[in-house]
Write a protein that holds these residues in place. Structure first.
Motif, PDB file in Angstrom:
ATOM      1  N   ARG A 212       0.807  -1.220   0.000  1.00 54.37           N
ATOM      2  CA  ARG A 212       0.000   0.000   0.000  1.00 54.37           C
ATOM      3  C   ARG A 212       0.840   1.271   0.000  1.00 54.37           C
ATOM      4  NH1 ARG A 212      -3.051  -0.367   5.218  1.00 54.37           N
ATOM      5  NH2 ARG A 212      -3.923   1.622   4.498  1.00 54.37           N
ATOM      6  N   PHE A 213       2.136   1.166   0.339  1.00 59.45           N
ATOM      7  CA  PHE A 213       2.955   2.369   0.484  1.00 59.45           C
ATOM      8  C   PHE A 213       4.329   2.149  -0.156  1.00 59.45           C
ATOM      9  CE2 PHE A 213       0.441   1.683   4.409  1.00 59.45           C
ATOM     10  CZ  PHE A 213      -0.529   2.658   4.199  1.00 59.45           C
ATOM     11  N   SER A 221      18.148  15.953   0.040  1.00 61.93           N
ATOM     12  CA  SER A 221      17.373  16.688   1.044  1.00 61.93           C
ATOM     13  C   SER A 221      17.362  16.004   2.399  1.00 61.93           C
ATOM     14  CB  SER A 221      15.933  16.886   0.573  1.00 61.93           C
ATOM     15  OG  SER A 221      15.279  15.629   0.420  1.00 61.93           O
ATOM     16  N   SER A 222      17.968  14.807   2.494  1.00 68.85           N
ATOM     17  CA  SER A 222      18.006  14.034   3.738  1.00 68.85           C
ATOM     18  C   SER A 222      16.592  13.774   4.268  1.00 68.85           C
ATOM     19  CB  SER A 222      18.844  14.742   4.812  1.00 68.85           C
ATOM     20  OG  SER A 222      19.009  13.910   5.950  1.00 68.85           O
ATOM     21  N   GLU A 223      15.732  13.265   3.382  1.00 70.48           N
ATOM     22  CA  GLU A 223      14.353  12.985   3.744  1.00 70.48           C
ATOM     23  C   GLU A 223      13.949  11.587   3.277  1.00 70.48           C
ATOM     24  OE1 GLU A 223      12.006  17.215   3.488  1.00 70.48           O
ATOM     25  OE2 GLU A 223      12.601  16.281   1.591  1.00 70.48           O
ATOM     26  N   ILE A 224      12.860  11.114   3.852  1.00 71.23           N
ATOM     27  CA  ILE A 224      12.168   9.942   3.355  1.00 71.23           C
ATOM     28  C   ILE A 224      10.862  10.420   2.740  1.00 71.23           C
ATOM     29  CG2 ILE A 224      11.117   7.719   3.923  1.00 71.23           C
ATOM     30  CD1 ILE A 224      14.168   7.848   4.180  1.00 71.23           C
ATOM     31  N   ALA A 225      10.679  10.134   1.457  1.00 72.97           N
ATOM     32  CA  ALA A 225       9.423  10.451   0.787  1.00 72.97           C
ATOM     33  C   ALA A 225       8.497   9.254   0.916  1.00 72.97           C
ATOM     34  CB  ALA A 225       9.667  10.783  -0.678  1.00 72.97           C
ATOM     35  N   VAL A 226       7.256   9.508   1.294  1.00 74.22           N
ATOM     36  CA  VAL A 226       6.265   8.456   1.500  1.00 74.22           C
ATOM     37  C   VAL A 226       5.128   8.666   0.495  1.00 74.22           C
ATOM     38  CG1 VAL A 226       4.749   7.306   3.157  1.00 74.22           C
ATOM     39  CG2 VAL A 226       6.841   8.453   3.956  1.00 74.22           C
ATOM     40  N   PHE A 227       4.774   7.599  -0.221  1.00 74.62           N
ATOM     41  CA  PHE A 227       3.688   7.653  -1.192  1.00 74.62           C
ATOM     42  C   PHE A 227       2.644   6.590  -0.868  1.00 74.62           C
ATOM     43  CE2 PHE A 227       7.536   8.953  -3.427  1.00 74.62           C
ATOM     44  CZ  PHE A 227       7.137  10.087  -4.120  1.00 74.62           C
ATOM     45  N   ASP A 228       1.407   6.886  -1.194  1.00 73.93           N
ATOM     46  CA  ASP A 228       0.375   5.856  -1.235  1.00 73.93           C
ATOM     47  C   ASP A 228       0.466   5.172  -2.591  1.00 73.93           C
ATOM     48  OD1 ASP A 228      -0.720   6.581   1.299  1.00 73.93           O
ATOM     49  OD2 ASP A 228      -1.791   8.231   0.327  1.00 73.93           O
ATOM     50  N   TYR A 229       0.322   3.850  -2.607  1.00 73.97           N
ATOM     51  CA  TYR A 229       0.394   3.102  -3.856  1.00 73.97           C
ATOM     52  C   TYR A 229      -0.941   2.434  -4.136  1.00 73.97           C
ATOM     53  CZ  TYR A 229       1.687  -0.400  -7.322  1.00 73.97           C
ATOM     54  OH  TYR A 229       1.737  -1.176  -8.453  1.00 73.97           O
ATOM     55  N   ASN A 230      -1.507   2.714  -5.318  1.00 77.57           N
ATOM     56  CA  ASN A 230      -2.767   2.111  -5.733  1.00 77.57           C
ATOM     57  C   ASN A 230      -2.456   0.843  -6.518  1.00 77.57           C
ATOM     58  OD1 ASN A 230      -5.158   1.444  -7.257  1.00 77.57           O
ATOM     59  ND2 ASN A 230      -5.940   3.512  -6.825  1.00 77.57           N
ATOM     60  N   GLN A 231      -2.739  -0.306  -5.928  1.00 75.21           N
ATOM     61  CA  GLN A 231      -2.370  -1.563  -6.551  1.00 75.21           C
ATOM     62  C   GLN A 231      -3.217  -1.884  -7.780  1.00 75.21           C
ATOM     63  OE1 GLN A 231      -1.145  -4.780  -3.705  1.00 75.21           O
ATOM     64  NE2 GLN A 231      -1.980  -3.402  -2.162  1.00 75.21           N
ATOM     65  N   GLU A 232      -4.362  -1.243  -7.924  1.00 67.28           N
ATOM     66  CA  GLU A 232      -5.201  -1.478  -9.100  1.00 67.28           C
ATOM     67  C   GLU A 232      -4.720  -0.679 -10.303  1.00 67.28           C
ATOM     68  OE1 GLU A 232      -9.284  -0.790  -8.203  1.00 67.28           O
ATOM     69  OE2 GLU A 232      -9.404  -2.387  -6.699  1.00 67.28           O
ATOM     70  N   THR A 233      -4.321   0.569 -10.078  1.00 66.81           N
ATOM     71  CA  THR A 233      -3.908   1.424 -11.193  1.00 66.81           C
ATOM     72  C   THR A 233      -2.394   1.485 -11.365  1.00 66.81           C
ATOM     73  OG1 THR A 233      -3.787   3.436  -9.846  1.00 66.81           O
ATOM     74  CG2 THR A 233      -5.934   2.856 -10.795  1.00 66.81           C
ATOM     75  N   GLY A 234      -1.649   1.104 -10.324  1.00 70.85           N
ATOM     76  CA  GLY A 234      -0.198   1.203 -10.376  1.00 70.85           C
ATOM     77  C   GLY A 234       0.324   2.603 -10.148  1.00 70.85           C
ATOM     78  N   GLU A 235      -0.517   3.516  -9.699  1.00 73.38           N
ATOM     79  CA  GLU A 235      -0.119   4.913  -9.512  1.00 73.38           C
ATOM     80  C   GLU A 235       0.318   5.165  -8.069  1.00 73.38           C
ATOM     81  OE1 GLU A 235       0.106   6.920 -11.936  1.00 73.38           O
ATOM     82  OE2 GLU A 235      -1.069   5.937 -13.497  1.00 73.38           O
ATOM     83  N   ILE A 236       1.198   6.163  -7.888  1.00 70.05           N
ATOM     84  CA  ILE A 236       1.566   6.638  -6.563  1.00 70.05           C
ATOM     85  C   ILE A 236       1.097   8.076  -6.411  1.00 70.05           C
ATOM     86  CG2 ILE A 236       3.532   5.100  -6.232  1.00 70.05           C
ATOM     87  CD1 ILE A 236       5.372   7.404  -7.084  1.00 70.05           C
ATOM     88  N   ASP A 237       0.671   8.430  -5.201  1.00 71.87           N
ATOM     89  CA  ASP A 237       0.266   9.810  -4.922  1.00 71.87           C
ATOM     90  C   ASP A 237       0.346  10.042  -3.420  1.00 71.87           C
ATOM     91  OD1 ASP A 237      -1.968   8.529  -3.846  1.00 71.87           O
ATOM     92  OD2 ASP A 237      -3.308   9.094  -5.475  1.00 71.87           O
ATOM     93  N   GLY A 238      -0.167  11.185  -2.979  1.00 70.91           N
ATOM     94  CA  GLY A 238      -0.196  11.496  -1.548  1.00 70.91           C
ATOM     95  C   GLY A 238       1.167  11.703  -0.936  1.00 70.91           C
ATOM     96  N   LEU A 239       2.076  12.332  -1.671  1.00 68.94           N
ATOM     97  CA  LEU A 239       3.443  12.512  -1.195  1.00 68.94           C
ATOM     98  C   LEU A 239       3.497  13.266   0.128  1.00 68.94           C
ATOM     99  CD1 LEU A 239       6.566  12.574  -1.560  1.00 68.94           C
ATOM    100  CD2 LEU A 239       6.226  14.655  -2.930  1.00 68.94           C
ATOM    101  N   ARG A 240       4.247  12.738   1.079  1.00 66.61           N
ATOM    102  CA  ARG A 240       4.619  13.460   2.295  1.00 66.61           C
ATOM    103  C   ARG A 240       6.054  13.053   2.632  1.00 66.61           C
ATOM    104  NH1 ARG A 240       1.026   9.041   1.761  1.00 66.61           N
ATOM    105  NH2 ARG A 240       0.942   7.759   3.645  1.00 66.61           N
ATOM    106  N   THR A 241       6.724  13.827   3.465  1.00 61.83           N
ATOM    107  CA  THR A 241       8.131  13.570   3.757  1.00 61.83           C
ATOM    108  C   THR A 241       8.396  13.594   5.255  1.00 61.83           C
ATOM    109  OG1 THR A 241       8.760  15.902   3.590  1.00 61.83           O
ATOM    110  CG2 THR A 241       8.875  14.577   1.571  1.00 61.83           C
ATOM    111  N   ALA A 242       9.481  12.943   5.637  1.00 60.53           N
ATOM    112  CA  ALA A 242       9.944  12.940   7.022  1.00 60.53           C
ATOM    113  C   ALA A 242      11.462  13.030   7.010  1.00 60.53           C
ATOM    114  CB  ALA A 242       9.503  11.665   7.739  1.00 60.53           C
ATOM    115  N   PRO A 243      12.082  13.726   7.976  1.00 59.87           N
ATOM    116  CA  PRO A 243      13.551  13.795   8.032  1.00 59.87           C
ATOM    117  C   PRO A 243      14.145  12.406   8.201  1.00 59.87           C
ATOM    118  CG  PRO A 243      12.539  15.372   9.542  1.00 59.87           C
ATOM    119  CD  PRO A 243      11.450  14.470   9.075  1.00 59.87           C
ATOM    120  N   ALA A 244      15.193  12.120   7.435  1.00 59.96           N
ATOM    121  CA  ALA A 244      15.765  10.772   7.439  1.00 59.96           C
ATOM    122  C   ALA A 244      16.382  10.394   8.775  1.00 59.96           C
ATOM    123  CB  ALA A 244      16.805  10.652   6.333  1.00 59.96           C
TER     124      ALA A 244
END
Length: 354
Positions: A212-213, A221-244
């Protein structure tokens, strides 16, 4: 219980090739390390799903436009020694990352200094066969020295096996391709480009075990980018970041390298070069968001890569610029790391448990 791991290294920094480390899981001890294949800069390695074959990039210098290569090895019946099967051109400069697809039929490879990403058919004996697909990346980013051109840094397969994602450090993009596991073809018509903030420098990524992610380590940028993954469409969205490292103020001195989750998807681990630590995050089951827990020193410099053993009890880190291998116990309830032992090794760069 005993296990072993293969370790790639940088020969330009004193390594000799690919090593094997024998490990006592019960006591958290590295029993011995030995060279099992001499090779030029096998900086990143991957195992075939069968465990019978190992593949290594040969990240030769890009000076003068030199092309890199990729080498195939048989691991032997006990998974111990390595026998070279063949070596083939990587069809680009500075190959940095590779993987074998789930069916074990094709090898997917990212050339950091271009022209882009390639897929090779694998022969029945495990050797690297013909090139079946290649896509050249274009574009650039704002960093004056690191983003003048595209830099595909990793290629990974989504859980369904019909899409592949490439982190391009040079263009600040995570690029999705349709992937045909039958033919090995990457489809240019299926390209979807997801841009991250300027100066991010996406490097390596990993999917959450639930599918799912998607987590991507951003080197600049020394970050972790987090995406939601849609397993039906293969798309990623909902980007958010956290310091690494859990600290925004570390961004100017730190460059995350590798990112992994445990098998249950409860914990996220990140290796940090500069801060020289492994950072632990708890993962929110519902949202996939990481919450910082702690930083644990690797006891060396520049932890480029690490791996969790199949039992989930140990973490082995490779300190590229000093300190060799660092082995940690993993607390099963909290994911916290406790130092077990260290082992000298010149310029280790990648770890794969057999």
């Amino acid at each position: 219980m005993k296990t072993h791991a293969f370790i790639g290294s940088y020969t330009r920094q004193g390594g000799e090739g690919i090593y094997r480390a024998d490990i006592d899981c019960e006591n958290g001890r590295i029993l011995r390390t030995r060279l099992v294949a001499r090779a030029e800069d096998p900086s990143f390695i991957a195992l075939h799903p069968s465990g019978c074959f190992l593949y290594a990039v040969n990240e030769v210098s890009a000076a003068g436009g030199a092309e890199g290569s990729v080498s195939a090895y048989a691991t032997g019946q006990d998974g111990g020694g390595l026998r070279l099967i063949n070596r083939a051109p990587s069809r680009g400069r500075s190959p940095a990352h590779l993987m074998v697809d789930a069916a074990g039929k094709h090898l997917l490879l990212a050339n950091y200094n271009g022209p882009g990403v390639c897929v090779f058919r694998l022969a029945s004996d495990g050797g690297v066969g013909p090139l079946v697909s290649r896509i050249n990346h274009t574009g650039s980013g704002p960093h004056p020295t690191r983003q003048r051109t595209p830099h595909p840094h990793s290629i990974i397969s989504a859980p369904a096996g019909t899409t592949a994602f490439v982190s391009d450090l040079g263009t600040d993009e995570v690029i999705r391709y349709d992937y045909n596991p039958g033919t090995g073809a990457l489809s240019e018509f299926g390209i979807r480009r997801t841009r991250i903030a300027p100066y991010s420098g996406p490097r390596h990524g990993v999917f959450h075990p639930s599918g799912r992610f998607l987590y991507v380590a951003c080197e600049l940028s020394s970050e972790i980018a987090v995406f939601d993954y849609n397993q039906e469409t293969g798309e990623i969205d909902g980007l958010r970041t956290a310091p690494a490292t859990g600290r925004r103020e570390d961004a100017t001195r730190n460059a995350p390298a590798e990112v992994k989750t445990d098998a249950a998807g409860r914990f996220l681990y990140v290796s940090n070069r500069g801060a020289d630590c492994i950072s632990l995050f708890n993962i929110n089951e519902a949202t996939g968001d990481p919450t910082f827990v702690e930083n644990v020193s690797t006891g060396g410099a520049t932890p480029r890569h690490f791996a969790l053993d199949p039992s989930g009890r140990l973490l082995l880190a490779a300190n590229q610029d000093g300190g060799g291998l660092a082995l940690f116990h993993i607390a099963p309830d909290t994911g916290r790391l406790r130092s077990a032992c260290a082992e000298p090794l010149p310029a280790p760069s990648c770890v794969r448990f057999a």
